[in-house]
Design an enzyme around this catalytic site. Sequence first.
Site, PDB file in Angstrom:
ATOM      1  N   LYS A 156     -12.633  -1.495   5.601  1.00 55.08           N
ATOM      2  CA  LYS A 156     -11.865  -2.413   6.437  1.00 55.08           C
ATOM      3  C   LYS A 156     -12.447  -2.415   7.858  1.00 55.08           C
ATOM      4  O   LYS A 156     -13.013  -3.387   8.298  1.00 55.08           O
ATOM      5  CB  LYS A 156     -10.389  -2.019   6.488  1.00 55.08           C
ATOM      6  CG  LYS A 156      -9.482  -2.169   5.254  1.00 55.08           C
ATOM      7  CD  LYS A 156     -10.082  -2.403   3.957  1.00 55.08           C
ATOM      8  CE  LYS A 156      -9.237  -2.694   2.759  1.00 55.08           C
ATOM      9  NZ  LYS A 156      -8.236  -1.769   2.315  1.00 55.08           N
ATOM     10  N   TRP A 214       0.828  -1.203   0.000  1.00 53.89           N
ATOM     11  CA  TRP A 214       0.000   0.000   0.000  1.00 53.89           C
ATOM     12  C   TRP A 214       0.859   1.248   0.000  1.00 53.89           C
ATOM     13  O   TRP A 214       0.561   2.218  -0.706  1.00 53.89           O
ATOM     14  CB  TRP A 214      -1.019  -0.016   1.142  1.00 53.89           C
ATOM     15  CG  TRP A 214      -2.112  -1.003   0.853  1.00 53.89           C
ATOM     16  CD1 TRP A 214      -2.373  -2.147   1.539  1.00 53.89           C
ATOM     17  CD2 TRP A 214      -3.046  -0.951  -0.242  1.00 53.89           C
ATOM     18  NE1 TRP A 214      -3.429  -2.812   0.929  1.00 53.89           N
ATOM     19  CE2 TRP A 214      -3.854  -2.105  -0.150  1.00 53.89           C
ATOM     20  CE3 TRP A 214      -3.289  -0.060  -1.289  1.00 53.89           C
ATOM     21  CZ2 TRP A 214      -4.887  -2.381  -1.060  1.00 53.89           C
ATOM     22  CZ3 TRP A 214      -4.317  -0.323  -2.188  1.00 53.89           C
ATOM     23  CH2 TRP A 214      -5.094  -1.476  -2.065  1.00 53.89           C
ATOM     24  N   ASP A 225      -1.990   6.826   6.082  1.00 51.66           N
ATOM     25  CA  ASP A 225      -3.036   5.974   5.518  1.00 51.66           C
ATOM     26  C   ASP A 225      -3.394   4.969   6.610  1.00 51.66           C
ATOM     27  O   ASP A 225      -2.634   4.036   6.879  1.00 51.66           O
ATOM     28  CB  ASP A 225      -2.510   5.261   4.263  1.00 51.66           C
ATOM     29  CG  ASP A 225      -3.518   4.256   3.692  1.00 51.66           C
ATOM     30  OD1 ASP A 225      -4.614   4.094   4.275  1.00 51.66           O
ATOM     31  OD2 ASP A 225      -3.194   3.635   2.652  1.00 51.66           O
TER      32      ASP A 225
HETATM   33  C1  LIG Z   1      -7.607  -1.264   1.069  1.00 50.08           C
HETATM   34  C2  LIG Z   1      -6.527  -0.257   1.252  1.00 50.08           C
HETATM   35  C3  LIG Z   1      -6.364   0.822   0.382  1.00 50.08           C
HETATM   36  C4  LIG Z   1      -7.198   1.005  -0.873  1.00 50.08           C
HETATM   37  O1  LIG Z   1      -8.506   1.268  -0.570  1.00 50.08           O
HETATM   38  P1  LIG Z   1      -9.571   1.538  -1.755  1.00 50.08           P
HETATM   39  O2  LIG Z   1     -10.756   1.969  -0.953  1.00 50.08           O
HETATM   40  O3  LIG Z   1      -9.757   0.250  -2.468  1.00 50.08           O
HETATM   41  O4  LIG Z   1      -9.039   2.605  -2.617  1.00 50.08           O
HETATM   42  C5  LIG Z   1      -5.363   1.732   0.644  1.00 50.08           C
HETATM   43  N1  LIG Z   1      -4.563   1.594   1.715  1.00 50.08           N
HETATM   44  C6  LIG Z   1      -4.689   0.562   2.582  1.00 50.08           C
HETATM   45  C7  LIG Z   1      -3.774   0.459   3.751  1.00 50.08           C
HETATM   46  C8  LIG Z   1      -5.680  -0.399   2.381  1.00 50.08           C
HETATM   47  O5  LIG Z   1      -5.810  -1.420   3.226  1.00 50.08           O
END
Ligand SMILES: *Cc1c(COP(=O)(O)O)cnc(C)c1O
Length: 363
Positions: free
Chosen positions: A199, A102, A175
Site C-alpha cells: 500500500k 480488514w 494493522d
Molecule cells: C491490504 C490489507 C491487508 C491484507 O494484506 P495482504 O498483504 O494481502 O495480506 C490487511 N490489512 C489491511 C488494512 C490492508 O489494507
Amino acid sequence: MNQIYNFSAGPATLPKEVLQQARDEMLDWHGCGMSVMEMSHRGREFTSIIESLEQDLRELANIPSNYKILFLQGGASSQFAMVPMNLLRGKTKADYIHTGQWADKAINEAKRFCFVNIAASSEDARFTCIPPQDQWSIDRDSAYIHLTSNETIGGVEFHWTPELPLDHDMPIVADMSSNILSRPLDVTRYGLIYAGAQKNLGPAGLVLVIIREDLAGFAQPGTPTLFDYQVHIAHDSMYNTPPTYAVYITGLVLKWLRRQGGLEAIEQINIRKSALLYDFIDSCDFYHCPVAKADRSRMNIPFTLKDSALDTAFLEQAEANGLVQLKGHRSVGGMRASLYNAMPMEGVVQLVEFMKEFANKNA
Ligand SMILES: *Cc1c(COP(=O)(O)O)cnc(C)c1O
C-alpha cells in the site's frame, strides 16, 4: 509513455523516481555486476541494503532500540494468525476493535486461537466511523487489544491513538497496512505494528513487523517455526530467505520519503491532497462520501455518484483521461481514490478537474 495517475488501493502507485532508480540499477547494482534479484541474501551487498532499510525506518519513525523490526513474507494476512499465536502468552482472550472488513478478517482469524472480545464496533453505523474510546468496553483479562489504523476498503482512519489506563498491561496491536508512514507515529504507544508493504511502502511480498522485544518469545506450543516472532528476531529476519527485491524497493521508497522531508512533511502533503478531494466531494451533491468527517481516511477515499448507472461511463472517461483504478471495492461499489504518499498532488488536482467536468456534463 502516457502519464497516468494510478489510484489503486494496492498494490499501488510508487514514486516515479524510485522506479527510475530501480531501472537504472536493474542489471548492475552499484557496480557489483549483479541485479539485486540475483544476490545472496547473506552476501555483503544485500546485507548493506537490508541494514540501510532498517536504519532509515528507525530514523523516519523514531523507533527505539527495544523494538525489533522484522521483514517477513505472507502479507499482512499472515499477521492475523501470527499475532494471536505469539501474543496470547498463556491468556485465552484478546480484544478487537471492529471497524470494517480488514478488522473483520483479523477477528475471524483470531477466533481460531482464542476468545475474541469485540471491545467496540462501528457495525451499527455500517462502518462509516471509528467508535470513540469512551464507548469501548475492554476486557481486562485480554492479552492485547487489536485495531486497524486505516480501513482500506471503508475509508475510515484512526486520527488518534487509544490511551489505555496505566495499570493496564495490555499492548496495543495495530494493522497499519494502509497508512503506515503517512504521518508521524509514536511507536512506543504500541506493542506491535504490522503492515503489508504494497500500500504505502513498496511492492507486494514484504510484510513489516515492529514488535516490542519483551512481547516475543512466548509463542504457543506447537507454533510452526516460521510463525514464531522470536525465531525471526534471533535470525535478523534471515531465518529463511526474505523477499529480497521487495526489501530493496522499499529501501528506495524510504530514501525518497526522507528526501520529501520525512513524516511531518509527508503528513502535511497528505492532509492537503485528501482535503482537496473531500472538499470538492462535499461541495457538490453529484458525489457523496458516506464516512463521518472526523474519521475520514487520508489514504483511501470512497465515494459514490448520484446515479450509479453513470459508474461505467465515469470509469471509462476517467481512464481515457489517464486516471486509472478508481473502481470501488467489489463489496461496496462506487469509486475509491487511494492517495498514498506516492500519489503526487498533481494527480489529485487532475482527478478533481475531471470529476467537475463529469458532473457538469451529467448533472
Ligand atoms: C491490504 C490489507 C491487508 C491484507 O494484506 P495482504 O498483504 O494481502 O495480506 C490487511 N490489512 C489491511 C488494512 C490492508 O489494507
